[in-house]
Every structure is written in C-alpha cells, then in structure tokens.
Scaffold this motif. Sequence first.
Motif, PDB file in Angstrom:
ATOM      1  N   GLU A 124      51.179  -0.675  30.605  1.00  0.00           N
ATOM      2  CA  GLU A 124      51.864  -1.652  30.004  1.00  0.00           C
ATOM      3  C   GLU A 124      52.658  -1.823  28.974  1.00  0.00           C
ATOM      4  O   GLU A 124      53.437  -1.891  28.242  1.00  0.00           O
ATOM      5  CB  GLU A 124      50.957  -3.158  30.215  1.00  0.00           C
ATOM      6  N   SER A 125      52.344  -1.353  27.652  1.00  0.00           N
ATOM      7  CA  SER A 125      52.975  -1.434  26.096  1.00  0.00           C
ATOM      8  C   SER A 125      53.723  -0.446  26.054  1.00  0.00           C
ATOM      9  O   SER A 125      54.679  -0.602  24.953  1.00  0.00           O
ATOM     10  CB  SER A 125      51.518  -1.212  25.060  1.00  0.00           C
ATOM     11  N   LYS A 126      53.877   1.193  26.645  1.00  0.00           N
ATOM     12  CA  LYS A 126      54.990   1.852  26.464  1.00  0.00           C
ATOM     13  C   LYS A 126      55.786   1.718  27.350  1.00  0.00           C
ATOM     14  O   LYS A 126      56.580   2.778  27.349  1.00  0.00           O
ATOM     15  CB  LYS A 126      53.876   3.085  26.658  1.00  0.00           C
ATOM     16  N   GLU A 127      55.822   0.379  28.714  1.00  0.00           N
ATOM     17  CA  GLU A 127      56.753   0.484  29.379  1.00  0.00           C
ATOM     18  C   GLU A 127      58.394   0.332  28.716  1.00  0.00           C
ATOM     19  O   GLU A 127      58.844   0.570  29.118  1.00  0.00           O
ATOM     20  CB  GLU A 127      56.192  -1.044  30.641  1.00  0.00           C
ATOM     21  N   LEU A 128      58.264  -0.060  27.884  1.00  0.00           N
ATOM     22  CA  LEU A 128      59.745  -0.971  27.070  1.00  0.00           C
ATOM     23  C   LEU A 128      59.772   0.341  26.364  1.00  0.00           C
ATOM     24  O   LEU A 128      61.115   0.036  26.129  1.00  0.00           O
ATOM     25  CB  LEU A 128      59.685  -2.054  26.969  1.00  0.00           C
ATOM     26  N   VAL A 129      59.543   1.195  26.214  1.00  0.00           N
ATOM     27  CA  VAL A 129      59.741   1.931  24.641  1.00  0.00           C
ATOM     28  C   VAL A 129      61.646   2.391  24.780  1.00  0.00           C
ATOM     29  O   VAL A 129      62.070   2.573  24.138  1.00  0.00           O
ATOM     30  CB  VAL A 129      59.066   3.154  24.712  1.00  0.00           C
ATOM     31  N   ALA A 130      61.593   3.258  25.976  1.00  0.00           N
ATOM     32  CA  ALA A 130      63.040   3.905  26.370  1.00  0.00           C
ATOM     33  C   ALA A 130      63.830   2.274  26.723  1.00  0.00           C
ATOM     34  O   ALA A 130      63.834   1.921  26.593  1.00  0.00           O
ATOM     35  CB  ALA A 130      62.600   4.178  27.927  1.00  0.00           C
ATOM     36  N   ILE A 131      64.938   2.729  26.055  1.00  0.00           N
ATOM     37  CA  ILE A 131      66.188   2.540  26.041  1.00  0.00           C
ATOM     38  C   ILE A 131      66.940   2.565  27.210  1.00  0.00           C
ATOM     39  O   ILE A 131      67.200   1.233  27.362  1.00  0.00           O
ATOM     40  CB  ILE A 131      67.161   2.946  24.479  1.00  0.00           C
ATOM     41  N   ALA A 132      67.015   2.991  27.738  1.00  0.00           N
ATOM     42  CA  ALA A 132      68.031   2.991  29.593  1.00  0.00           C
ATOM     43  C   ALA A 132      67.272   2.545  30.171  1.00  0.00           C
ATOM     44  O   ALA A 132      66.209   2.855  30.926  1.00  0.00           O
ATOM     45  CB  ALA A 132      67.938   4.507  29.491  1.00  0.00           C
ATOM     46  N   PRO A 177      53.373  -5.953  26.516  1.00  0.00           N
ATOM     47  CA  PRO A 177      55.028  -5.612  27.400  1.00  0.00           C
ATOM     48  C   PRO A 177      55.170  -5.966  25.941  1.00  0.00           C
ATOM     49  O   PRO A 177      56.338  -5.216  25.250  1.00  0.00           O
ATOM     50  CB  PRO A 177      55.578  -6.201  28.554  1.00  0.00           C
ATOM     51  N   PRO A 178      56.114  -7.066  25.286  1.00  0.00           N
ATOM     52  CA  PRO A 178      56.238  -7.104  23.809  1.00  0.00           C
ATOM     53  C   PRO A 178      55.855  -5.971  22.949  1.00  0.00           C
ATOM     54  O   PRO A 178      56.565  -6.392  22.325  1.00  0.00           O
ATOM     55  CB  PRO A 178      55.505  -8.618  23.700  1.00  0.00           C
ATOM     56  N   LEU A 179      55.211  -5.897  22.770  1.00  0.00           N
ATOM     57  CA  LEU A 179      54.460  -5.490  22.045  1.00  0.00           C
ATOM     58  C   LEU A 179      55.174  -3.765  22.002  1.00  0.00           C
ATOM     59  O   LEU A 179      55.924  -3.256  21.108  1.00  0.00           O
ATOM     60  CB  LEU A 179      52.952  -4.424  21.529  1.00  0.00           C
ATOM     61  N   GLY A 180      55.250  -2.942  22.915  1.00  0.00           N
ATOM     62  CA  GLY A 180      56.221  -2.198  23.442  1.00  0.00           C
ATOM     63  C   GLY A 180      57.273  -2.324  23.773  1.00  0.00           C
ATOM     64  O   GLY A 180      58.278  -0.924  23.041  1.00  0.00           O
ATOM     65  N   ALA A 181      58.445  -3.522  24.083  1.00  0.00           N
ATOM     66  CA  ALA A 181      59.487  -3.660  23.604  1.00  0.00           C
ATOM     67  C   ALA A 181      59.962  -3.987  22.145  1.00  0.00           C
ATOM     68  O   ALA A 181      60.525  -2.790  21.822  1.00  0.00           O
ATOM     69  CB  ALA A 181      59.763  -5.027  24.159  1.00  0.00           C
ATOM     70  N   ILE A 182      58.840  -4.256  21.304  1.00  0.00           N
ATOM     71  CA  ILE A 182      59.033  -4.914  19.985  1.00  0.00           C
ATOM     72  C   ILE A 182      59.257  -3.265  19.193  1.00  0.00           C
ATOM     73  O   ILE A 182      59.719  -2.303  18.304  1.00  0.00           O
ATOM     74  CB  ILE A 182      58.552  -5.134  18.525  1.00  0.00           C
ATOM     75  N   ALA A 183      57.635  -2.375  19.446  1.00  0.00           N
ATOM     76  CA  ALA A 183      57.329  -0.472  19.145  1.00  0.00           C
ATOM     77  C   ALA A 183      59.596   0.189  19.616  1.00  0.00           C
ATOM     78  O   ALA A 183      59.231   0.644  18.590  1.00  0.00           O
ATOM     79  CB  ALA A 183      56.798  -0.077  19.366  1.00  0.00           C
ATOM     80  N   GLY A 184      59.770  -0.049  20.946  1.00  0.00           N
ATOM     81  CA  GLY A 184      61.123   0.388  21.484  1.00  0.00           C
ATOM     82  C   GLY A 184      62.278   0.379  20.624  1.00  0.00           C
ATOM     83  O   GLY A 184      63.078   0.690  20.301  1.00  0.00           O
ATOM     84  N   ALA A 185      61.980  -0.720  19.758  1.00  0.00           N
ATOM     85  CA  ALA A 185      63.568  -1.605  20.081  1.00  0.00           C
ATOM     86  C   ALA A 185      63.353  -1.256  17.885  1.00  0.00           C
ATOM     87  O   ALA A 185      64.471  -0.743  17.866  1.00  0.00           O
ATOM     88  CB  ALA A 185      63.558  -3.146  19.385  1.00  0.00           C
ATOM     89  N   ALA A 186      62.284  -0.957  17.564  1.00  0.00           N
ATOM     90  CA  ALA A 186      62.214  -0.876  15.936  1.00  0.00           C
ATOM     91  C   ALA A 186      62.422   0.827  16.194  1.00  0.00           C
ATOM     92  O   ALA A 186      63.241   1.438  15.100  1.00  0.00           O
ATOM     93  CB  ALA A 186      60.889  -0.828  15.949  1.00  0.00           C
TER      94      ALA A 186
END
Length: 193
Positions: A124-132, A177-186
């Motif tokens: 779940e945390s790696k789910e939002l790393v991608a930007i596309a 998911p929030p942690l993954g999103a922050i990691a991806g956006a960062a």
Amino acid sequence: VAAEFIGTFILVFTVLSTVVMDARHGGAAENLVGVAASAGLAVVAVVLSVVHISGSHLNPAVSLAMAALGHLPPAHLLPYAAAQTAASLAAAFLAKGVYRPARPAVMATVPAAGVGAGEAFVVESKELVAIAIAAAIMMNALVGGPSTGPSMNPARTVGAAVATGEYRQMWIYLVAPPLGAIAGAATYTLIKP
C-alpha cells in the motif's frame, strides 16, 4: 472542494461497481485486469474533467502529500480530505444499495488471507510513488490486487469499511498510502528541473 467530492465519488463508485460485478460473476466478468483498467480509466476521465479546478487529488493521501510539499495551501487540506471521504462514503453506500452484493465485504479493502501486515503495508505505501496517475493505478491494481485489494486511497477504504462493516487491518490503508504519496511527491520535487 466540490470538484474533489464529485471526482472522488465517480472514481470510487466506478471501482466498487467493477469489483462487485466481478465478484458476482465469479471473477470471470472483469477479473483483475478489468478491475485495474476500470480504475485507471475512471481516473483518466475524472482527472481530465476536474484537474483545472482542484488538481484532481481524489485521495486524502495525495492531498496530504501536496500540502506537505507546499503544492496545496494548508487551509485546503482538511476540506479536500473531508470531501473525498464523504464522497467515498456516498459512493460505497450507493454501490451497496444498487447492487446489493451477496457479500458486501467484497467492496472493502483488507489484506488477503496469508498476507501479513508488513507485506500489506509495503504494497500500500508504494502504490502512490509513481506520478503518472492512471497508469500507476492500473499497474498497482494489477500488482496489489490479489494481496491487498488494493485501496491506494484512505477515503476509498473508509467509505467501503463503513458501508460493509469490514475494518480488519484498516490502519494499513490509512497510514501507508499517505506515506507513499509523500515519498513519491518528495522524489518528484527532488528530481524535477
């Protein structure tokens, strides 16, 4: 806020509709690829419709990441997250009412049998790393589908959990998911020119 509500509602209702139909037909109707494609296509349609209004976050994890990195005014974070979660609740209860699934819990996101909390958290945390976004959602649904659902969206998880009464391991879907999103956006912020 209205754009986030409408966009999230359309996305969650589409995903839940596809999941319920797939379950109703024994996994032969849409299967994992169909569910993933449905989610990805819903995101494309919604993002193209409301990106110019709200940024098309459609997900509290994305809004949190955008606020944490200065791309969303802090005052917008709570209204966005509230609208996204309310939309998910409305979509989940509508899907439950319209389709009356034999097993409403099929709409909920919980780790599959044999999937531990650690594995589910990583998925779940790696789910939002991608930007596309749309491609990432389809890819993540294909990878994580059998293991975690996958949710990728705390609002989607809350809506289906409340509608179905299925809360097992919910913390994973609210934290990862929030942690993954922050990691991806960062990561994106670090590498953008």
